[in-house]
Structure formats: C-alpha cells, structure tokens
Design an enzyme around this catalytic site. Sequence first.
Site, short mmCIF file in Angstrom:
data_model
loop_
_atom_site.label_atom_id
_atom_site.label_comp_id
_atom_site.label_asym_id
_atom_site.label_seq_id
_atom_site.Cartn_x
_atom_site.Cartn_y
_atom_site.Cartn_z
N ARG A 5 -69.55 -58.07 -35.28
CA ARG A 5 -68.71 -57.46 -34.23
C ARG A 5 -67.31 -58.05 -34.34
NH1 ARG A 5 -67.38 -58.42 -28.68
NH2 ARG A 5 -67.31 -56.48 -27.49
N SER A 30 -75.57 -48.05 -27.46
CA SER A 30 -75.58 -48.73 -26.16
C SER A 30 -75.79 -47.71 -25.05
CB SER A 30 -74.26 -49.46 -25.93
OG SER A 30 -74.09 -50.51 -26.85
N LYS A 75 -67.91 -60.35 -23.13
CA LYS A 75 -67.50 -59.00 -22.74
C LYS A 75 -67.21 -59.02 -21.25
CE LYS A 75 -68.48 -54.23 -23.95
NZ LYS A 75 -69.41 -53.27 -24.58
#
Length: 210
Positions: A38, A107, A136
């Site tokens: 990521r 997601s 996040k």
Amino acid sequence: MKCDKSLFRLYGVSAGDRTSSEDLLQAIQGGITLFQLREKDLDFDSFLRKAREFRKICSDHGIPFIVNDAVEIARECDADGVHIGQEDESLSNARKILGPEKIIGVSVHTLEEACRAERGGADYLGVGALFSTSTKLDAVSFPLSDLGAICAGVKIPVVGIGGINQKNIMQLAHAGLSGAAIVSAIFCASDIAESARELDSLSRQIFRMS
C-alpha cells in the site's frame, strides 16, 4: 492465481514508505500468509520499482502479492492481484485489465456492497475499520456486530482490517472471517518477525474457530 480461504488468515499490509524489503522478509519469517503493498505518496515509477522488488520477494517465498488500488501497477509488475475500494477503479475494469486469474479484493462497508462485489466477481472482501487506527485517520469504525451479517451473506472470503493487534484480535473469533489484515501491529513493531509470530499463533486459533 486464486487463493483458498486459508491464505487470507494473516494478511500483512505495508505501512507505506517506512516498510522496507527487509521488513517484508521479517514478516514472512514471522508467518504472514499474504502481503499487500500500500503506497499513497510514491510516483508511478517509484511505486513500480518497489512493487517489482516486493513482488519478487513474495514470489520467492510462496506468498501471494497484492497491490493496493493501483491496477496498472499490479499489471506492470505481474502482481497476484489488487485490492480496490469503493472510490477506486471499478471492479469490472480491474478484471478487464488484469484478467480472470488474478485476485481482486474489494473494500465494503455494508451487506449490499458485499453482495454487489461478490456478484461482480470479487475474490474476497475487506471490511473495516474494525478498531481505531492511526494508518487511516478518516476511517469510521465498523460495528463488530455487523460482521456476522456480511460473512454469512457471501460465499467468498471476508477479511477484517483496521487497528487489529494482539490485544483485540480475539474479539474477531466466531465472526465468520477468513482472516485479519494487519498493518501497524506487524510493520510498525520493534520486532516485526516476533510480532508476526504472535499474531500467526493467535490467528490460527481464531480463524479455525470461525
């Protein structure tokens, strides 16, 4: 390449540019079963170089390699798959670019989104954030009570993500999840291999019970 549910059990997710190839090797040594790269801040060429490096490490150790969001990066480095969000590349377009054999995760936050992704050809789902997380900051915590409905409502693997660590992972027992996606508790730990080993042991108990 397709994965059975067991390969999602301990799903390692990089902590951005602070995750090095040596960190990845330690996490693999500790027992992660799948790895997602990521990166939100790298330019395309830098991202691709890192993806190719990490993809080779995963391939050498028999670990599926997934790229977050960047479908073109996944295609260029021949990743095993990609993980996309509701705001990212469409599932149908990602499948068109990557082909039928690659893994595509999506997601989701509701049972409706989960069923739509399954109908659209997703191979697995990510649900979260389950706990508060520093990786996040805009994520809204997902009620653990809603996990069961999503897991029961689809046939594909469901992976929990968001703030999961050694102290709270036992709360995921019996939810029906196939595994846990973990960022900080592995890749921000002072001893990555040992932290992964602890989570490996716990996840073997939890996801055997689910």
